[in-house]
Design a protein around this motif. Structure first.
Motif, PDB file in Angstrom:
ATOM      1  N   GLY A   1       1.081  -1.157   0.105  1.00  0.00           N
ATOM      2  CA  GLY A   1       0.104  -0.124  -0.128  1.00  0.00           C
ATOM      3  C   GLY A   1       0.812   1.309   0.179  1.00  0.00           C
ATOM      4  O   GLY A   1       2.173   1.229  -0.020  1.00  0.00           O
ATOM      5  N   SER A   2       0.044   2.575   0.181  1.00  0.00           N
ATOM      6  CA  SER A   2       0.827   3.663  -0.088  1.00  0.00           C
ATOM      7  C   SER A   2       0.285   4.551   1.257  1.00  0.00           C
ATOM      8  O   SER A   2      -0.922   4.506   1.689  1.00  0.00           O
ATOM      9  CB  SER A   2       0.499   4.452  -1.309  1.00  0.00           C
TER      10      SER A   2
ATOM     11  N   ARG B   1      10.835   3.794  -4.414  1.00  0.00           N
ATOM     12  CA  ARG B   1       9.425   3.502  -3.626  1.00  0.00           C
ATOM     13  C   ARG B   1       8.923   4.714  -2.943  1.00  0.00           C
ATOM     14  O   ARG B   1       7.817   5.121  -2.888  1.00  0.00           O
ATOM     15  CB  ARG B   1       9.674   2.368  -2.538  1.00  0.00           C
ATOM     16  N   PHE B   2       9.992   5.575  -2.283  1.00  0.00           N
ATOM     17  CA  PHE B   2       9.410   6.796  -1.713  1.00  0.00           C
ATOM     18  C   PHE B   2      10.045   7.965  -2.545  1.00  0.00           C
ATOM     19  O   PHE B   2      10.961   8.126  -3.206  1.00  0.00           O
ATOM     20  CB  PHE B   2      10.157   6.806  -0.207  1.00  0.00           C
TER      21      PHE B   2
ATOM     22  N   ASN C   1       5.252   4.393  -1.701  1.00  0.00           N
ATOM     23  CA  ASN C   1       4.597   3.374  -2.155  1.00  0.00           C
ATOM     24  C   ASN C   1       5.359   1.920  -2.019  1.00  0.00           C
ATOM     25  O   ASN C   1       6.445   2.012  -1.507  1.00  0.00           O
ATOM     26  CB  ASN C   1       4.769   3.841  -3.761  1.00  0.00           C
ATOM     27  N   SER C   2       4.391   1.141  -2.331  1.00  0.00           N
ATOM     28  CA  SER C   2       4.879  -0.141  -2.195  1.00  0.00           C
ATOM     29  C   SER C   2       5.305  -0.526  -0.709  1.00  0.00           C
ATOM     30  O   SER C   2       6.613  -1.265  -0.514  1.00  0.00           O
ATOM     31  CB  SER C   2       6.068  -0.488  -3.251  1.00  0.00           C
ATOM     32  N   LEU C   3       4.729  -0.143   0.272  1.00  0.00           N
ATOM     33  CA  LEU C   3       5.188  -0.375   1.484  1.00  0.00           C
ATOM     34  C   LEU C   3       5.603  -1.665   1.889  1.00  0.00           C
ATOM     35  O   LEU C   3       4.732  -2.568   1.242  1.00  0.00           O
ATOM     36  CB  LEU C   3       4.312   0.456   2.476  1.00  0.00           C
TER      37      LEU C   3
ATOM     38  N   SER D   1       1.187  -3.849   7.601  1.00  0.00           N
ATOM     39  CA  SER D   1       0.997  -5.230   8.081  1.00  0.00           C
ATOM     40  C   SER D   1       1.329  -6.054   6.761  1.00  0.00           C
ATOM     41  O   SER D   1       1.139  -5.770   5.861  1.00  0.00           O
ATOM     42  CB  SER D   1      -0.344  -5.503   8.589  1.00  0.00           C
ATOM     43  N   SER D   2       1.685  -7.350   7.270  1.00  0.00           N
ATOM     44  CA  SER D   2       2.012  -8.390   6.067  1.00  0.00           C
ATOM     45  C   SER D   2       0.664  -9.074   5.526  1.00  0.00           C
ATOM     46  O   SER D   2      -0.104  -9.135   6.317  1.00  0.00           O
ATOM     47  CB  SER D   2       3.164  -9.274   6.667  1.00  0.00           C
TER      48      SER D   2
END
Length: 117
Positions: free
Chosen positions: A16-17, A67-68, A84-86, A116-117
């Motif tokens: 998520g983002s 990603r950031f 993004n792509s956390l 969370s995974s």
């Protein structure tokens, strides 16, 4: 003196983002730098992104590169961290930082980001 007010943390699923915001008030100059740091439990504080006020130079930690994104809105006196792509390993307290004239450091209050995974 510079004051920083952060917002935007929260809980998100892996992939998520989130976008963090940091509103800057006070006396600033064109030689200043804006930073985002994070600190996970049991780990040292890590500088994840930096941007110069004057020419918008940016740099990122390898762990978040691609990603950031750090950005700023001069009209709103605000800088941002788009994440993004956390990943679960991004879970930490995130702090905005403003380095005034290369000498004085000011910090936001910190905001929790939990992935969370």
């Amino acid at each position: 003196q510079v004051q920083l007010i952060e917002s935007g943390g929260g809980l998100v699923q892996s992939g998520g983002s989130l976008r963090l915001s940091c509103v800057v008030s006070g006396s600033t100059s064109s030689s200043d730098m804006m930073n985002w740091y994070r600190q996970a439990p049991g780990k040292e504080r890590e500088n994840v992104a930096v941007m110069s006020v004057s020419n918008s130079y940016t740099a990122y930690a390898d762990s978040v590169k691609g990603r950031f994104t750090i950005s700023k809105d001069n009209a709103k006196n605000t800088f941002y961290l788009q994440m993004n792509s956390l990943r679960p390993e991004d879970t930490a307290i995130y702090y905005c930082n403003y380095r005034l004239r290369g000498t004085f450091n000011f910090w936001g209050q910190g905001t929790q980001v939990t992935v969370s995974s």
